[in-house]
Design an enzyme around this catalytic site. Structure first.
Site, mmCIF file in Angstrom:
data_model
loop_
_atom_site.group_PDB
_atom_site.id
_atom_site.type_symbol
_atom_site.label_atom_id
_atom_site.label_comp_id
_atom_site.label_asym_id
_atom_site.label_seq_id
_atom_site.Cartn_x
_atom_site.Cartn_y
_atom_site.Cartn_z
ATOM 1 N N HIS A 72 0.916 -1.037 0.486
ATOM 2 C CA HIS A 72 0.315 0.010 -0.124
ATOM 3 C C HIS A 72 1.122 1.210 0.056
ATOM 4 O O HIS A 72 0.137 2.694 0.711
ATOM 5 C CB HIS A 72 -1.281 0.124 1.171
ATOM 6 C CG HIS A 72 -2.097 -1.256 1.196
ATOM 7 N ND1 HIS A 72 -2.578 -0.984 0.426
ATOM 8 C CD2 HIS A 72 -1.204 -2.524 1.848
ATOM 9 C CE1 HIS A 72 -3.383 -2.370 0.785
ATOM 10 N NE2 HIS A 72 -2.493 -3.040 1.294
ATOM 11 N N SER A 73 2.181 1.251 -0.768
ATOM 12 C CA SER A 73 3.050 2.014 -0.203
ATOM 13 C C SER A 73 2.927 3.464 -1.298
ATOM 14 O O SER A 73 2.272 3.391 -1.987
ATOM 15 C CB SER A 73 4.668 1.709 -0.281
ATOM 16 O OG SER A 73 5.134 2.959 -0.892
ATOM 17 N N ASN A 74 2.736 4.653 -0.544
ATOM 18 C CA ASN A 74 2.412 5.783 -1.599
ATOM 19 C C ASN A 74 3.775 5.932 -2.179
ATOM 20 O O ASN A 74 3.445 6.860 -3.974
ATOM 21 C CB ASN A 74 2.028 6.949 -0.586
ATOM 22 C CG ASN A 74 1.454 7.198 0.183
ATOM 23 O OD1 ASN A 74 0.093 6.389 -0.103
ATOM 24 N ND2 ASN A 74 0.742 7.890 1.030
#
Ligand SMILES: Cc1ncc(COP(=O)(O)O)c(C=O)c1O
Length: 312
Positions: A72-74
């Site tokens: 889910h890393s931006n």
């Protein structure tokens, strides 16, 4: 084909929008620095963290970008978009080998990144924990020779240098600001802002980082190294009294934080991400309620983007 609208040396001046918030007293003023508007796709602190790194990678003639993150890393989302927009290959080393043959379980972040051409290497959580060890990195260098490595979260010296452009804009737009609030994941954004903040003015200025994770104190030595000085014109705030600001930890939230996020969005006609900026707004309200800002404070919230996280 998507046209790249900004050169890597180009920094748009984003609005400093006055904040409408019932808790502000008559002689306090507050604004939100709308860096969620600084790039059509690679918003907020991510654009600043990446742009000088992309330039360095291009100048070094690197074949692509190699970086790390969770599903889910931006940062993974931003790196994929940056690589696509600026014509580079990119590989993400992703935590969670269970995702390798289960595309159904991929987050919107991973699906979008792959659609932009990023390739993935899925590794187990225990394997991922070794990422700061030299031999781990050496192995990946051998697999991806001539790739430019960007650390987790995009946090390195070039990222910190780039944040000085944000501070320059803020100083131009509101020279008498007193408090600047920003979200903290690794602390590089806070460090970049604090490092560039003027510290020899007659007005006291402080950058307050709001931790989006539990037990964030372990970040302080690294932030001190990045800023070049101990907490003086900056502070890392995890909470106030018995109220933590992290909402239970990284990626977690509470009904109170969500309600505050929605209220702030309505009052100010903008959107916030739930992982980082919602917690800053929650802290802002809580600090106001507990008179943490002196009379006549000129408070700025740094909107660091991350809106892609709303759909994850
Ligand atoms: C939207 C957003 N805001 C703030 C942060 C925190 O930045 P830093 O890791 O530099 O503390 C991140 C993560 O990088 C982010 O994605």
């Amino acid at each position: 084909m998507y046209q790249t609208p900004l050169g890597l040396k180009q920094v748009l001046t984003t609005p400093l929008q006055p904040i409408q918030w019932p808790r502000l007293t008559g002689n306090q003023q507050a604004w939100i620095k709308r860096d969620d508007l600084n790039h059509p796709r690679i918003q907020g602190n991510k654009w600043h963290k990446l742009r000088l790194n992309m330039l360095a990678a291009q100048q070094a003639g690197c074949a692509g970008l190699l970086t790390f993150g969770g599903a889910h890393s931006n940062h993974i989302a931003a790196t994929a978009a940056a690589a696509y927009d600026y014509g580079m290959a990119a590989t993400g080393i992703i935590r969670g080998d269970e995702l390798s043959d289960n595309q159904q379980a991929w987050s919107a972040t991973l699906k979008n990144a792959v659609a932009l051409g990023m390739t993935f290497e899925f590794v187990s959580r225990s394997h991922y924990r070794q990422r700061n060890q030299a031999d781990w990195m050496a192995k990946w260098h051998a697999v991806y020779p001539n790739y430019y490595v960007i650390p987790e979260g995009g946090s390195n010296d070039l990222a910190i240098t780039a944040m000085a452009d944000v501070m320059a804009q803020i100083n131009d737009q509101c020279p008498d600001w007193t408090h600047l609030l920003c979200a903290v994941g690794t602390g590089a954004t806070l460090a970049g802002l604090a490092k560039a903040a003027p510290n020899k003015t007659t007005i006291n200025k402080a950058v307050w980082g709001i931790a989006s994770l539990k037990q964030a104190e372990h970040l302080i030595p690294q932030i001190e190294t990045w800023v070049g000085q101990p907490q003086s014109n900056w502070r890392l705030l995890s909470g106030l009294g018995n109220t933590p600001f992290h909402g239970g930890g990284y990626g977690k939230t509470t009904p109170e934080i969500t309600a505050m996020q929605q209220q702030f969005e309505q009052h100010n006609d903008l959107l916030l991400d739930p992982i980082y900026n919602a917690k800053v707004v929650y802290a802002f309200d809580h600090l106001l309620a507990h008179n943490a800002f002196p009379e006549d404070s000129r408070i700025i919230i740094y909107h660091s983007g991350g809106l892609q996280g709303r759909s994850d």
